[in-house]
Scaffold this active site. Structure first.
Site, PDB file in Angstrom:
ATOM      1  N   PRO A  56      -0.384   0.954   5.961  1.00  0.00           N
ATOM      2  CG  PRO A  56       0.214  -1.144   5.252  1.00  0.00           C
ATOM      3  CD  PRO A  56      -1.030  -0.454   5.877  1.00  0.00           C
TER       4      PRO A  56
ATOM      5  CG  HIS B  32     -11.816  -8.238   5.301  1.00  0.00           C
ATOM      6  ND1 HIS B  32     -11.339  -9.135   6.060  1.00  0.00           N
ATOM      7  CD2 HIS B  32     -11.448  -8.263   3.862  1.00  0.00           C
ATOM      8  CE1 HIS B  32     -10.211  -9.584   5.504  1.00  0.00           C
ATOM      9  NE2 HIS B  32     -10.363  -9.211   4.259  1.00  0.00           N
TER      10      HIS B  32
ATOM     11  CD  GLN C  62      -7.492  -6.840  -2.700  1.00  0.00           C
ATOM     12  OE1 GLN C  62      -6.995  -7.666  -1.876  1.00  0.00           O
ATOM     13  NE2 GLN C  62      -7.170  -6.868  -4.084  1.00  0.00           N
ATOM     14  CG  PHE C  63     -10.757  -4.759   2.199  1.00  0.00           C
ATOM     15  CD1 PHE C  63     -12.038  -4.934   2.215  1.00  0.00           C
ATOM     16  CD2 PHE C  63     -10.073  -5.870   1.264  1.00  0.00           C
ATOM     17  CE1 PHE C  63     -12.673  -6.045   1.676  1.00  0.00           C
ATOM     18  CE2 PHE C  63     -10.766  -6.736   0.650  1.00  0.00           C
ATOM     19  CZ  PHE C  63     -12.106  -6.973   1.170  1.00  0.00           C
TER      20      PHE C  63
ATOM     21  CD  GLU D 135      -1.569  -2.312   1.434  1.00  0.00           C
ATOM     22  OE1 GLU D 135      -0.536  -2.727   1.891  1.00  0.00           O
ATOM     23  OE2 GLU D 135      -2.405  -3.500   1.066  1.00  0.00           O
TER      24      GLU D 135
ATOM     25  CG  ASP E 222     -10.825  -3.048   7.127  1.00  0.00           C
ATOM     26  OD1 ASP E 222     -11.367  -3.246   8.102  1.00  0.00           O
ATOM     27  OD2 ASP E 222     -11.373  -2.691   6.039  1.00  0.00           O
TER      28      ASP E 222
END
Lengths: 337, 410
Positions: free
Chosen positions: A89, A129, A82-83, A60, A85
């Site tokens: 990073p 998620h 992607q999420f 990330e 959550d």
């Protein structure tokens, strides 16, 4: 007018933007060939080539950091985490770099990037998620933070975000990807094709950043909501019979304070609802602003309905998720106060 | 297998601490001219040993020897010497200005002048550096006005960054010098992204990433190497190994890796080590890496072996953690003295002319300082307006900031 799901609307927004401006680049994990784990970028690589839409390593910080470099060069990257959550990073790159680049270089370099990320719970996503980390971004000077609640807005807001000269955190409530959701998990979910806000015009249009919209006009109490909570609020108003005015904030930063203050001065009452945890959540900022700006019009304490101050659990999904019953109780208490 | 007993925790330590005798006997220095110069399109797998050697051009007699020599004319070398001397003189004046309270903070380049000064001359117009706070030679060697640098350091009314940034965090798009951030290593992956953008746009420009030995431990260093390797980005990945990260010796960041250059090998990135105090070697290697990038051959990692002679910053006292005379014992010497000796050896320079040049450069720096101070210093004279504090957070000022600016009374 064609009906689209939120996924299709978001994809269409990127398609329209990529067609209009060759500087728009889309990348992230599984975003290229596969078209994204939520299908939001399906077909874009085939249409625009691997230089415009491509898969990234699972990093990330690398995705956002490289996007910042691309923006400094002159491209307009729209990247995906992607999420939500998994944005942490990249937090250093977002907070220390993207948000401050214009300021610290006095406009010598700028950072017109969009960081898209699916957010929110209500899907048995468990701890990693389901999170709603918007308050971690609204606290950062230099960012814009957007949370759409329907396909029409999602497309218009995303195109506006891509065209915006500043970095935008674009949080997509994944619970709303395929249809509206009011928290009644026991009932079947209706698809966007049966909802008027599933009507999404073809081609280019924008929904301006920084402007809220009144989803349900009312006179009894103002409900400040965004994302999935807009539908929870609609259900709670209907089920309690309270004539609530529901405001969909759409952009959290910069905030449409005018619409909020106008409504609360009219109703004299305010309930704030979000999925994110309560303490130091965005609701605290909203509550403080309402108190500062509407103190002499308030007839009851400003109430907050939010996720509990715990990590997002799995089995206890519906005990955690602020559904219409919990919001309804807050509305009744606020009316009685 | 026999019982090994209790586990023992390992913490690397430098060879010598304050009070001890400096010792670099464990640093292997290959002879100048002994490392071959491969073609730029060499198969990276065949030059892995270069990550463990040191490319050097100038020998003890001040002669340029070996396959990496012969790229620069007398005039170019004289320019290089002047750039390094200017940077050193600039550093000395600004360090003094900090001690006089004219600014809050300064960081010197003492001993590392060759790295940024020589590298800059290997780039083409339009290329972009993503520097750390210790590459001001990139600006000096590109002719960026010293007065502007000083205005930034003084945060005065002529500061191009309007007083928003800590001293030495320069920014100049025009001079290929990306805005410096206080957050270490962040710019390393950004440089790779900039290079990817240049390739996406079918441009001919390349990027140069900069990082110190200590900051290679940051995760952005890893991200940068992954992305550079995956997308064959046209970027030169520079690691300036000056042996020290504030008080921490380079062994703490390097750990079991033989060298910092060796970190690149696992990513399939050609990785070279170069004598960072050898102007000719730095330039030759930079040119090689830049040519590789420009020819679509992908990234190169370069470790510059040098020594941080000065304190980490104006807030640091190195005598608390390393021997005072350690820099004198550094086996690669001083970059200015070495280039000076080479130019004397070439017959185009002399000790007299060097002394004269030192005086002239100091005069130029003092003149620039006088001009900058006419615009104010941190605590005296002209300063950026309070209004400037609110500008530039966004392209357009949002309502909440307008309200706050009104509250501030500006």
């Amino acid at each position: 007018m064609p009906r689209r799901t939120m996924i299709e609307a978001i994809r269409d927004a990127m398609d329209v933007s990529m067609a209009r401006d060759e500087r728009v680049i889309v990348f992230g994990e599984d975003v290229g060939f596969f078209g994204g784990v939520f299908r939001c970028t399906q077909g874009l690589q085939a249409k625009y080539g691997k230089s415009r839409c491509f898969d990234a390593p699972i990093s990330e910080a690398g995705i956002v950091g490289s996007a910042i470099g691309m923006a400094a060069y002159g491209l307009k990257p729209c990247v995906e985490v992607q999420f939500a959550d998994y944005v942490y990073p990249a937090y250093d790159q977002i907070v220390s770099e993207a948000a401050r680049l214009r300021y610290r270089s006095n406009g010598d370099f700028t950072c017109p990037i969009v960081v898209r990320m699916p957010t929110g719970g209500g899907i048995f996503g468990g701890q990693t998620h389901s999170q709603s980390p918007e308050a971690l971004f609204t606290h950062v000077s230099g960012l814009k933070v957007v949370v759409p609640s329907n396909p029409h807005d999602a497309k218009g807001l995303l195109i506006a975000a891509i065209e915006d000269p500043d970095p935008v955190i674009f949080l997509e409530p994944k619970r709303l990807y395929n249809g509206p959701f009011d928290g009644h998990h026991e009932r079947p979910v209706t698809p966007w094709s049966k909802h008027e806000l599933g009507e999404v015009a073809d081609g280019h249009y924008t929904v301006p950043l920084g402007m809220a919209v009144i989803r349900r006009p009312g006179v009894a109490v103002t409900v400040l909501a965004y994302g999935t909570m807009v539908y929870v609020a609609e259900a709670a108003a209907e089920e309690t019979g309270i004539d609530a005015e529901i405001i969909d904030l759409r952009t959290l930063l910069p905030l449409d304070l005018e619409t909020i203050v106008g409504s609360v001065k009219k109703t004299g009452r305010c309930v704030i609802v979000h999925e994110a945890t309560l303490t130091s959540g965005f609701g605290a900022e909203l509550s403080a602003l309402v108190q500062e700006n509407c103190f002499y019009h308030l007839e009851a304490p400003v109430a907050r309905v939010a996720g509990w101050d715990t990590p997002y659990p799995h089995a206890q999904e519906w005990d955690y998720f602020p559904g219409p019953a919990r919001l309804g109780r807050a509305l009744l208490e606020t009316m009685e106060a | 297998m026999a019982d090994a007993g209790m586990l023992r925790f390992h913490v690397p330590e430098p060879e010598v601490r304050p009070g001890g005798t400096p010792d670099f006997s464990n640093v292997t220095i290959p002879k100048a001219g002994s490392v071959p110069r491969p073609e730029t399109d060499v198969d990276p797998r065949t030059i892995r040993d270069m990550a463990f050697s040191i490319i050097r051009v100038l020998n003890r007699a001040g002669e340029a020897v070996g396959p990496w020599a012969g790229l620069l004319s007398d005039d170019e070398l004289l320019d290089g010497l002047r750039h390094m001397m200017t940077l050193r003189s600039f550093d000395a004046r600004m360090q003094m200005a900090q001690r006089q309270g004219k600014t809050s903070f300064y960081m010197q380049h003492l001993g590392e002048e060759a790295v940024s000064c020589a590298f800059r001359r290997a780039l083409a117009p339009g290329d972009m550096n993503f520097p750390t706070y210790r590459q001001a030679g990139l600006l000096i060697a590109d002719g960026y006005p010293m007065v502007t640098m000083m205005n930034q350091i003084y945060s005065n009314e002529a500061d191009p960054l309007k007083g928003r940034q800590l001293p030495i965090m320069y920014s100049s798009k025009e001079h290929g010098f990306f805005s410096i951030s206080g957050n270490l290593a962040t710019q390393y992956i950004q440089a790779v992204g900039w290079a990817m953008a240049s390739a996406i746009s079918n441009d001919s420009k390349i990027a140069a990433a900069w990082i110190g030995d200590g900051s290679t431990a940051e995760s952005d260093f890893h991200s940068a190497l992954v992305f550079a390797s995956t997308y064959k980005a046209p970027v030169v990945l520079n690691v300036v190994n000056n042996q020290w990260a504030i008080s921490t010796f380079q062994g703490i960041a390097r750990g079991g890796s033989g060298t910092f250059a060796a970190r690149g090998l696992g990513f399939g990135i050609p990785s070279l080590r170069v004598d960072g105090n050898d102007y000719l070697a730095v330039h030759a290697v930079a040119k090689w890496a830049a040519e590789r990038a420009r020819s679509n051959l992908g990234p190169t990692l370069v470790e510059y072996v040098t020594y941080r002679v000065g304190a980490h910053s104006s807030s640091d006292d190195p005598s608390a953690y390393r021997p005072k005379a350690e820099s004198d014992a550094w086996p690669l010497g001083d970059p200015i003295v070495r280039l000076k000796n080479h130019l004397i050896q070439r017959g185009v320079w002399s000790d007299e002319r060097h002394t004269q040049a030192e005086a002239e450069i100091l005069e130029t720096v003092i003149a620039a300082q006088r001009e900058a101070e006419r615009h104010g210093t941190l605590h005296a004279g002209g300063k950026p307006s309070t209004r400037d504090m609110f500008e530039g957070v966004y392209a357009e000022m949002p309502p909440h900031l307008r309200r706050q600016r009104q509250q501030a009374g500006v």
